[in-house]
Design a protein around this motif. Structure first.
Motif, PDB file in Angstrom:
ATOM      1  N   SER A  97       0.628  -1.067   0.229  1.00  0.00           N
ATOM      2  CA  SER A  97       0.002  -0.089   0.028  1.00  0.00           C
ATOM      3  C   SER A  97       0.564   0.959  -0.019  1.00  0.00           C
ATOM      4  O   SER A  97      -0.346   2.216  -0.630  1.00  0.00           O
ATOM      5  N   GLU A 120      -3.280  -6.971   4.013  1.00  0.00           N
ATOM      6  CA  GLU A 120      -3.112  -6.150   2.682  1.00  0.00           C
ATOM      7  C   GLU A 120      -3.758  -6.802   1.489  1.00  0.00           C
ATOM      8  O   GLU A 120      -4.577  -6.338   1.272  1.00  0.00           O
ATOM      9  N   GLN A 136      -8.346  -6.816  -0.380  1.00  0.00           N
ATOM     10  CA  GLN A 136      -8.455  -6.008  -1.724  1.00  0.00           C
ATOM     11  C   GLN A 136      -9.786  -6.354  -1.607  1.00  0.00           C
ATOM     12  O   GLN A 136     -10.086  -7.672  -2.340  1.00  0.00           O
ATOM     13  N   SER A 137     -10.365  -5.506  -2.519  1.00  0.00           N
ATOM     14  CA  SER A 137     -11.608  -5.640  -2.707  1.00  0.00           C
ATOM     15  C   SER A 137     -12.295  -6.968  -4.219  1.00  0.00           C
ATOM     16  O   SER A 137     -10.757  -7.079  -4.904  1.00  0.00           O
ATOM     17  N   ARG A 194     -12.345 -12.985   3.491  1.00  0.00           N
ATOM     18  CA  ARG A 194     -11.434 -10.928   4.219  1.00  0.00           C
ATOM     19  C   ARG A 194     -12.148 -10.285   5.320  1.00  0.00           C
ATOM     20  O   ARG A 194     -10.955  -9.727   5.775  1.00  0.00           O
ATOM     21  N   LEU A 204      -8.978  -9.269   7.556  1.00  0.00           N
ATOM     22  CA  LEU A 204      -9.032  -7.608   8.277  1.00  0.00           C
ATOM     23  C   LEU A 204      -8.926  -7.402   9.584  1.00  0.00           C
ATOM     24  O   LEU A 204      -8.776  -6.540   9.948  1.00  0.00           O
ATOM     25  N   ASN A 260      -5.848   2.208   3.809  1.00  0.00           N
ATOM     26  CA  ASN A 260      -5.877   1.508   5.237  1.00  0.00           C
ATOM     27  C   ASN A 260      -8.108   1.734   5.605  1.00  0.00           C
ATOM     28  O   ASN A 260      -8.648   1.399   6.371  1.00  0.00           O
ATOM     29  N   ILE A 284      -9.726   0.664   2.769  1.00  0.00           N
ATOM     30  CA  ILE A 284     -10.412  -1.069   3.324  1.00  0.00           C
ATOM     31  C   ILE A 284     -11.830  -1.292   4.162  1.00  0.00           C
ATOM     32  O   ILE A 284     -12.046  -2.334   4.119  1.00  0.00           O
TER      33      ILE A 284
END
Length: 288
Positions: free
Chosen positions: A29, A101, A105-106, A217, A221, A243, A246
């Motif tokens: 990132s 990270e 990610q989406s 996810r 997270l 950050n 997300i």
């Protein structure tokens, strides 16, 4: 114009396979891995000397090169990390901030990244990336190719859309607070309309297998949340914006200090949430 895709592949592969990449890839990132300077007399060197007559074209060319290296690095780390977790070589609690990270990610961003990697394997179409960069950066490209200003702007748009969906979902439950655990439905109890709002809240496409990815996810997270208090002071602006994005925390015009404060508050706010409540963490955090 020479085939940019061939140059991209040559430069990207030389960076990814170099010893320094083991350190460079951990930027994630924060930005792309550092570039290996083009050797004098090489095709890349001659090409950049030629287009250097047009500074704007050279700037676009270097943006695409940098974005491609960054995208390659993220995709490689994503699959390496995913494989390590799936085979039991590592647990989520063993992963670094950078590895986590890549996992969170989406889905929409990951699909775009994989599509771009495929495009870059074909001689010729890589040149189209410059046109995409000019005309369709948000629709076609990923954060790796955006300027810092675009990254802030585009991420905020996604955050706003996600929070609207989250607020609509909470309304269907009577706008409960974070302590109303029994009013929050777990993922496997949601109906189709509620699931669509959850997908929007996570910036994910409603495709087969997406429910499992949402759960994975969320776990990643939460593991990243646990690392945040000890690492956040070292984050630069790019990392803070990413950050916040997300976690779907408003970015707006916040400075670095304000974003750090928001992230710290979020982690503290969500730390005791069970998973069925954490699923709604972003809209709950906004309304607290």
């Amino acid at each position: 114009m020479h085939s940019l895709s061939r140059i991209l592949l040559h430069r990207s592969n030389s960076v990814l396979n170099s010893p320094t990449f083991l350190v460079a890839v951990r930027q994630t990132s924060a930005g792309p891995p550092p570039a290996t300077p083009a050797k004098e007399g090489s095709l890349t060197y001659k090409y950049e000397q030629f287009i250097g007559k047009w500074p704007k074209v050279l700037a676009l060319h270097r943006t695409v090169l940098e974005g491609s290296r960054w995208c390659f690095a993220d995709v490689k780390m994503y699959f390496k990390t995913k494989r390590a977790v799936a085979t039991g070589q590592k647990k989520l609690t063993d992963l670094s901030v950078e590895e986590l990270e890549t996992l969170v990610q989406s889905g929409s961003e990951l699909i775009k990244m994989l599509t771009l990697i495929v495009i870059l394997q074909i001689p010729g179409p890589g040149d189209i990336l410059i046109l995409m960069l000019i005309f369709f950066p948000r629709l076609v490209l990923t954060r790796h190719f955006w300027s810092d200003q675009q990254r802030r702007e585009y991420f905020q748009l996604e955050v706003t859309k996600a929070l609207i969906s989250g607020e609509q979902l909470l309304k269907t439950y009577g706008n409960p607070s974070s302590t109303d655990e029994n009013k929050m439905k777990p993922l496997d109890k949601l109906d189709s309309s509620e699931m669509l709002l959850v997908h929007n809240m996570q910036s994910m496409y409603p495709i087969p297998g997406s429910s499992k990815r949402i759960m994975n996810r969320m776990k990643a997270l939460r593991a990243l949340d646990n690392l945040l208090p000890t690492t956040i002071d070292g984050f630069n602006e790019r990392q803070l914006i990413f950050n916040c994005y997300i976690r779907k925390i408003d970015i707006g015009k916040k400075n670095d200090s304000e974003m750090r404060d928001s992230l710290r508050q979020y982690v503290k706010f969500t730390s005791r949430m069970p998973n069925n409540v954490y699923l709604y963490a972003s809209p709950l955090f906004k309304q607290k």
